[in-house]
Design a protein around this motif. Structure first.
Motif, PDB file in Angstrom:
ATOM      1  N   VAL A  39       0.846  -1.196   0.000  1.00 22.82           N
ATOM      2  CA  VAL A  39       0.000   0.000   0.000  1.00 22.82           C
ATOM      3  C   VAL A  39       0.881   1.245   0.000  1.00 22.82           C
ATOM      4  O   VAL A  39       0.655   2.183  -0.764  1.00 22.82           O
ATOM      5  N   VAL A  40       1.914   1.237   0.835  1.00 24.97           N
ATOM      6  CA  VAL A  40       2.842   2.369   0.896  1.00 24.97           C
ATOM      7  C   VAL A  40       3.482   2.597  -0.471  1.00 24.97           C
ATOM      8  O   VAL A  40       3.556   3.731  -0.963  1.00 24.97           O
ATOM      9  N   LEU A  43       0.977   3.999  -3.102  1.00 28.30           N
ATOM     10  CA  LEU A  43       0.749   5.428  -2.894  1.00 28.30           C
ATOM     11  C   LEU A  43       1.968   6.246  -3.314  1.00 28.30           C
ATOM     12  O   LEU A  43       1.830   7.333  -3.883  1.00 28.30           O
ATOM     13  N   ASP A  49       2.827   9.795  -1.482  1.00 27.94           N
ATOM     14  CA  ASP A  49       3.616   9.232  -0.386  1.00 27.94           C
ATOM     15  C   ASP A  49       3.657  10.098   0.862  1.00 27.94           C
ATOM     16  O   ASP A  49       4.232   9.708   1.862  1.00 27.94           O
ATOM     17  N   VAL A  53      -0.045   6.148   5.948  1.00 33.04           N
ATOM     18  CA  VAL A  53      -0.912   5.038   5.567  1.00 33.04           C
ATOM     19  C   VAL A  53      -1.744   4.490   6.720  1.00 33.04           C
ATOM     20  O   VAL A  53      -2.942   4.287   6.588  1.00 33.04           O
ATOM     21  N   GLU A  54      -1.122   4.253   7.859  1.00 33.13           N
ATOM     22  CA  GLU A  54      -1.840   3.601   8.950  1.00 33.13           C
ATOM     23  C   GLU A  54      -2.709   4.549   9.763  1.00 33.13           C
ATOM     24  O   GLU A  54      -3.580   4.107  10.496  1.00 33.13           O
ATOM     25  N   ILE A  59      -7.558   7.563   4.029  1.00 33.53           N
ATOM     26  CA  ILE A  59      -7.624   6.176   3.584  1.00 33.53           C
ATOM     27  C   ILE A  59      -8.758   5.469   4.299  1.00 33.53           C
ATOM     28  O   ILE A  59      -8.845   5.483   5.522  1.00 33.53           O
ATOM     29  N   PRO A  66      -5.202  -1.822   8.585  1.00 32.17           N
ATOM     30  CA  PRO A  66      -3.878  -1.996   7.995  1.00 32.17           C
ATOM     31  C   PRO A  66      -3.163  -3.272   8.424  1.00 32.17           C
ATOM     32  O   PRO A  66      -2.218  -3.692   7.764  1.00 32.17           O
TER      33      PRO A  66
END
Length: 82
Positions: A39-40, A43, A49, A53-54, A59, A66
């Motif tokens: 996922v990272v 993105l 970036d 993410v978490e 998101i 996650p």
């Protein structure tokens, strides 16, 4: 509203039968992730970036967060340990 510099709404979809999860932005499929690291990377490739993410509200995690990658966590560890 409608500010063009806003980040898009990212969705990490529910796991498929193989445990992978589609990552989309609107109607566009950004990629398919098999792990949080994917996922990272997806993105990053989409020039998103700077999103955490978490923790980001941008998101939407469907069918688990996650840390939910059913059937893939053991498999992922084997490949990185070899």
């Amino acid at each position: 509203m409608g500010n063009p510099t806003q980040y898009p709404h990212i969705v990490v979809h529910s796991p498929a039968l193989d445990g992978s999860r589609r990552v989309t932005s609107g109607d566009a499929v950004l990629g398919v992730a098999s792990h949080l690291d994917d996922v990272v990377e997806i993105l990053r490739l989409a020039d998103l970036d700077r999103i955490e993410v978490e923790e980001s509200d941008l998101i939407e995690w469907q069918g688990g967060g996650p840390d939910d990658w059913p059937g893939l966590s053991e498999h992922h560890e084997e490949h990185h340990g070899a």
